[in-house]
Design a protein around this motif. Sequence first.
Motif, PDB file in Angstrom:
ATOM      1  N   PHE A 116       0.821  -1.205   0.000  1.00 46.10           N
ATOM      2  CA  PHE A 116       0.000   0.000   0.000  1.00 46.10           C
ATOM      3  C   PHE A 116       0.861   1.264   0.000  1.00 46.10           C
ATOM      4  O   PHE A 116       0.657   2.169  -0.795  1.00 46.10           O
ATOM      5  N   PHE A 117       1.840   1.328   0.899  1.00 49.69           N
ATOM      6  CA  PHE A 117       2.685   2.521   0.978  1.00 49.69           C
ATOM      7  C   PHE A 117       3.619   2.646  -0.218  1.00 49.69           C
ATOM      8  O   PHE A 117       3.931   3.760  -0.644  1.00 49.69           O
ATOM      9  N   ALA A 118       4.051   1.525  -0.765  1.00 45.67           N
ATOM     10  CA  ALA A 118       4.868   1.582  -1.985  1.00 45.67           C
ATOM     11  C   ALA A 118       4.050   2.139  -3.142  1.00 45.67           C
ATOM     12  O   ALA A 118       4.534   2.980  -3.916  1.00 45.67           O
ATOM     13  N   ALA A 119       2.819   1.685  -3.265  1.00 44.82           N
ATOM     14  CA  ALA A 119       1.950   2.200  -4.323  1.00 44.82           C
ATOM     15  C   ALA A 119       1.675   3.691  -4.114  1.00 44.82           C
ATOM     16  O   ALA A 119       1.673   4.472  -5.083  1.00 44.82           O
ATOM     17  N   LEU A 120       1.470   4.086  -2.884  1.00 45.68           N
ATOM     18  CA  LEU A 120       1.246   5.499  -2.581  1.00 45.68           C
ATOM     19  C   LEU A 120       2.484   6.337  -2.901  1.00 45.68           C
ATOM     20  O   LEU A 120       2.369   7.448  -3.433  1.00 45.68           O
ATOM     21  N   ALA A 121       3.668   5.812  -2.615  1.00 41.50           N
ATOM     22  CA  ALA A 121       4.913   6.524  -2.917  1.00 41.50           C
ATOM     23  C   ALA A 121       5.098   6.677  -4.422  1.00 41.50           C
ATOM     24  O   ALA A 121       5.441   7.760  -4.915  1.00 41.50           O
ATOM     25  N   VAL A 122       4.847   5.606  -5.161  1.00 38.80           N
ATOM     26  CA  VAL A 122       4.992   5.666  -6.623  1.00 38.80           C
ATOM     27  C   VAL A 122       3.966   6.603  -7.226  1.00 38.80           C
ATOM     28  O   VAL A 122       4.285   7.422  -8.106  1.00 38.80           O
ATOM     29  N   PHE A 123       2.724   6.514  -6.768  1.00 43.75           N
ATOM     30  CA  PHE A 123       1.680   7.398  -7.284  1.00 43.75           C
ATOM     31  C   PHE A 123       2.007   8.858  -6.992  1.00 43.75           C
ATOM     32  O   PHE A 123       1.879   9.718  -7.868  1.00 43.75           O
ATOM     33  N   SER A 124       2.436   9.148  -5.779  1.00 49.87           N
ATOM     34  CA  SER A 124       2.772  10.524  -5.409  1.00 49.87           C
ATOM     35  C   SER A 124       3.948  11.041  -6.230  1.00 49.87           C
ATOM     36  O   SER A 124       3.921  12.176  -6.719  1.00 49.87           O
ATOM     37  N   ALA A 125       4.971  10.231  -6.388  1.00 51.21           N
ATOM     38  CA  ALA A 125       6.129  10.650  -7.180  1.00 51.21           C
ATOM     39  C   ALA A 125       5.729  10.928  -8.620  1.00 51.21           C
ATOM     40  O   ALA A 125       6.164  11.925  -9.213  1.00 51.21           O
ATOM     41  N   TRP A 126       4.889  10.075  -9.179  1.00 53.15           N
ATOM     42  CA  TRP A 126       4.432  10.274 -10.559  1.00 53.15           C
ATOM     43  C   TRP A 126       3.612  11.562 -10.683  1.00 53.15           C
ATOM     44  O   TRP A 126       3.850  12.362 -11.588  1.00 53.15           O
ATOM     45  N   ARG A 127       2.662  11.771  -9.778  1.00 54.72           N
ATOM     46  CA  ARG A 127       1.829  12.975  -9.842  1.00 54.72           C
ATOM     47  C   ARG A 127       2.661  14.238  -9.622  1.00 54.72           C
ATOM     48  O   ARG A 127       2.457  15.245 -10.291  1.00 54.72           O
ATOM     49  N   PHE A 128       3.604  14.203  -8.690  1.00 50.30           N
ATOM     50  CA  PHE A 128       4.463  15.361  -8.449  1.00 50.30           C
ATOM     51  C   PHE A 128       5.322  15.662  -9.667  1.00 50.30           C
ATOM     52  O   PHE A 128       5.661  16.809  -9.920  1.00 50.30           O
ATOM     53  N   ALA A 129       5.685  14.636 -10.436  1.00 54.87           N
ATOM     54  CA  ALA A 129       6.522  14.844 -11.619  1.00 54.87           C
ATOM     55  C   ALA A 129       5.740  15.450 -12.773  1.00 54.87           C
ATOM     56  O   ALA A 129       6.304  16.210 -13.567  1.00 54.87           O
ATOM     57  N   VAL A 130       4.457  15.153 -12.883  1.00 56.76           N
ATOM     58  CA  VAL A 130       3.688  15.631 -14.043  1.00 56.76           C
ATOM     59  C   VAL A 130       2.899  16.910 -13.781  1.00 56.76           C
ATOM     60  O   VAL A 130       2.448  17.548 -14.727  1.00 56.76           O
ATOM     61  N   ILE A 131       2.726  17.292 -12.543  1.00 62.54           N
ATOM     62  CA  ILE A 131       1.979  18.519 -12.227  1.00 62.54           C
ATOM     63  C   ILE A 131       2.895  19.719 -12.420  1.00 62.54           C
ATOM     64  O   ILE A 131       4.035  19.720 -11.959  1.00 62.54           O
ATOM     65  N   ASP A 132       2.382  20.740 -13.078  1.00 62.09           N
ATOM     66  CA  ASP A 132       3.143  21.969 -13.309  1.00 62.09           C
ATOM     67  C   ASP A 132       2.823  22.957 -12.186  1.00 62.09           C
ATOM     68  O   ASP A 132       1.732  23.518 -12.131  1.00 62.09           O
ATOM     69  N   TYR A 133       3.784  23.160 -11.301  1.00 60.13           N
ATOM     70  CA  TYR A 133       3.587  24.048 -10.168  1.00 60.13           C
ATOM     71  C   TYR A 133       4.025  25.485 -10.477  1.00 60.13           C
ATOM     72  O   TYR A 133       3.972  26.337  -9.605  1.00 60.13           O
ATOM     73  N   THR A 134       4.440  25.765 -11.694  1.00 59.01           N
ATOM     74  CA  THR A 134       4.881  27.110 -12.041  1.00 59.01           C
ATOM     75  C   THR A 134       3.724  28.026 -12.414  1.00 59.01           C
ATOM     76  O   THR A 134       3.924  29.230 -12.550  1.00 59.01           O
ATOM     77  N   ASN A 135       2.519  27.492 -12.531  1.00 54.89           N
ATOM     78  CA  ASN A 135       1.345  28.282 -12.867  1.00 54.89           C
ATOM     79  C   ASN A 135       1.043  29.256 -11.721  1.00 54.89           C
ATOM     80  O   ASN A 135       0.888  28.848 -10.575  1.00 54.89           O
TER      81      ASN A 135
END
Length: 67
Positions: free
Chosen positions: A43-62
């Motif tokens: 569960f926590f591994a999946a959460l870590a991978v999901f979070s890392a993926w979402r953090f990588a694709v979200i553009d925070y410069t907006n």
Amino acid sequence: MKKLFNLEDRFFAPLWIRATIVVLLAFWTLVELFAGAQGWAVFFAALAVFSAWRFAVIDYTNEDGGD
């Protein structure tokens, strides 16, 4: 439900916060593995991978905040 997992919030804009969250989730995955709780480790591994993926694709410069 989207507000519960809103990783697009401006709180996550600093890189150190995103990195800390992913590292803590990965660390807790190891804790669960060594404790013998494979289910929680997955569960926590999946959460870590999901979070890392979402953090990588979200553009925070907006600048408008997305609201």
